[in-house]
Design a protein around this motif. Structure first.
Motif, PDB file in Angstrom:
ATOM      1  N   VAL A   1       0.808  -1.221   0.000  1.00  0.00           N
ATOM      2  CA  VAL A   1       0.000   0.000   0.000  1.00  0.00           C
ATOM      3  C   VAL A   1       0.840   1.269   0.000  1.00  0.00           C
ATOM      4  N   SER A   2       2.151   1.139   0.121  1.00  0.00           N
ATOM      5  CA  SER A   2       2.999   2.330   0.076  1.00  0.00           C
ATOM      6  C   SER A   2       3.145   2.845  -1.355  1.00  0.00           C
ATOM      7  N   VAL A   3       2.814   2.015  -2.330  1.00  0.00           N
ATOM      8  CA  VAL A   3       2.884   2.399  -3.733  1.00  0.00           C
ATOM      9  C   VAL A   3       1.470   2.745  -4.199  1.00  0.00           C
ATOM     10  N   ARG A   4       1.268   3.999  -4.579  1.00  0.00           N
ATOM     11  CA  ARG A   4      -0.066   4.469  -4.958  1.00  0.00           C
ATOM     12  C   ARG A   4      -0.637   3.696  -6.147  1.00  0.00           C
ATOM     13  N   SER A   5       0.226   3.293  -7.079  1.00  0.00           N
ATOM     14  CA  SER A   5      -0.255   2.589  -8.270  1.00  0.00           C
ATOM     15  C   SER A   5      -0.783   1.195  -7.942  1.00  0.00           C
ATOM     16  N   LYS A   6      -0.473   0.672  -6.774  1.00  0.00           N
ATOM     17  CA  LYS A   6      -1.016  -0.622  -6.356  1.00  0.00           C
ATOM     18  C   LYS A   6      -2.272  -0.442  -5.510  1.00  0.00           C
ATOM     19  N   LEU A   7      -2.392   0.701  -4.836  1.00  0.00           N
ATOM     20  CA  LEU A   7      -3.531   0.954  -3.973  1.00  0.00           C
ATOM     21  C   LEU A   7      -4.754   1.443  -4.754  1.00  0.00           C
ATOM     22  N   GLU A   8      -4.545   2.221  -5.795  1.00  0.00           N
ATOM     23  CA  GLU A   8      -5.667   2.796  -6.546  1.00  0.00           C
ATOM     24  C   GLU A   8      -6.565   1.743  -7.220  1.00  0.00           C
ATOM     25  N   PRO A   9      -6.010   0.676  -7.818  1.00  0.00           N
ATOM     26  CA  PRO A   9      -6.907  -0.358  -8.372  1.00  0.00           C
ATOM     27  C   PRO A   9      -7.776  -1.014  -7.300  1.00  0.00           C
ATOM     28  N   LEU A  10      -7.222  -1.205  -6.110  1.00  0.00           N
ATOM     29  CA  LEU A  10      -8.000  -1.760  -5.004  1.00  0.00           C
ATOM     30  C   LEU A  10      -9.122  -0.801  -4.616  1.00  0.00           C
ATOM     31  N   ARG A  11      -8.795   0.477  -4.533  1.00  0.00           N
ATOM     32  CA  ARG A  11      -9.817   1.472  -4.200  1.00  0.00           C
ATOM     33  C   ARG A  11     -10.924   1.471  -5.262  1.00  0.00           C
ATOM     34  N   GLY A  12     -10.539   1.323  -6.512  1.00  0.00           N
ATOM     35  CA  GLY A  12     -11.518   1.255  -7.592  1.00  0.00           C
ATOM     36  C   GLY A  12     -12.444   0.057  -7.453  1.00  0.00           C
ATOM     37  N   LYS A  13     -11.889  -1.095  -7.064  1.00  0.00           N
ATOM     38  CA  LYS A  13     -12.715  -2.294  -6.870  1.00  0.00           C
ATOM     39  C   LYS A  13     -13.662  -2.106  -5.693  1.00  0.00           C
ATOM     40  N   LEU A  14     -13.174  -1.466  -4.630  1.00  0.00           N
ATOM     41  CA  LEU A  14     -14.037  -1.199  -3.490  1.00  0.00           C
ATOM     42  C   LEU A  14     -15.207  -0.292  -3.884  1.00  0.00           C
ATOM     43  N   VAL A  15     -14.914   0.726  -4.669  1.00  0.00           N
ATOM     44  CA  VAL A  15     -15.970   1.642  -5.113  1.00  0.00           C
ATOM     45  C   VAL A  15     -16.962   0.919  -6.014  1.00  0.00           C
TER      46      VAL A  15
END
Length: 104
Positions: A70-84
């Motif tokens: 989660v320290s890398v934004r490019s790995k966290l954003e796809p997860l956030r997209g799936k949550l949304v």
């Protein structure tokens, strides 16, 4: 009667679609009779991670639970997209402060 039920379940099953020439898995909208096994496996893992939390969680905490860096934004954003997307499909509620929780 059982044939009609089987047809209804088959129509609610996740179906692959195409976006920009790439095959993607479409997440069906949640209905009262939809089984919890209907979303794709990665979405099931996300739902399980939110359920395991003791309260509402941010996307970063879900990523930690799933073992995502989660320290890398490019790995966290796809997860956030799936949550949304799960919120949009009625599978997870999202609180006004941006945290995700299980269905109340």
């Amino acid at each position: 009667m059982s044939e009609q039920l089987a047809e209804e379940r088959a129509s609610a099953a996740p179906t692959p679609g195409h976006v920009g020439g790439r095959a993607v898995m479409l997440i069906p909208h949640r209905t009262p009779d939809t089984e919890e096994t209907m979303p794709p496996p990665d979405c099931q893992r996300i739902l399980a991670a939110v359920r395991q939390a003791t309260g509402p969680v941010m996307a970063r905490r879900v990523g930690d639970t799933l073992g995502i860096d989660v320290s890398v934004r490019s790995k966290l954003e796809p997860l956030r997209g799936k949550l949304v997307r799960l919120v949009d499909r009625g599978r997870l509620p999202k609180l006004p402060d941006g945290r995700f929780t299980t269905r109340l």
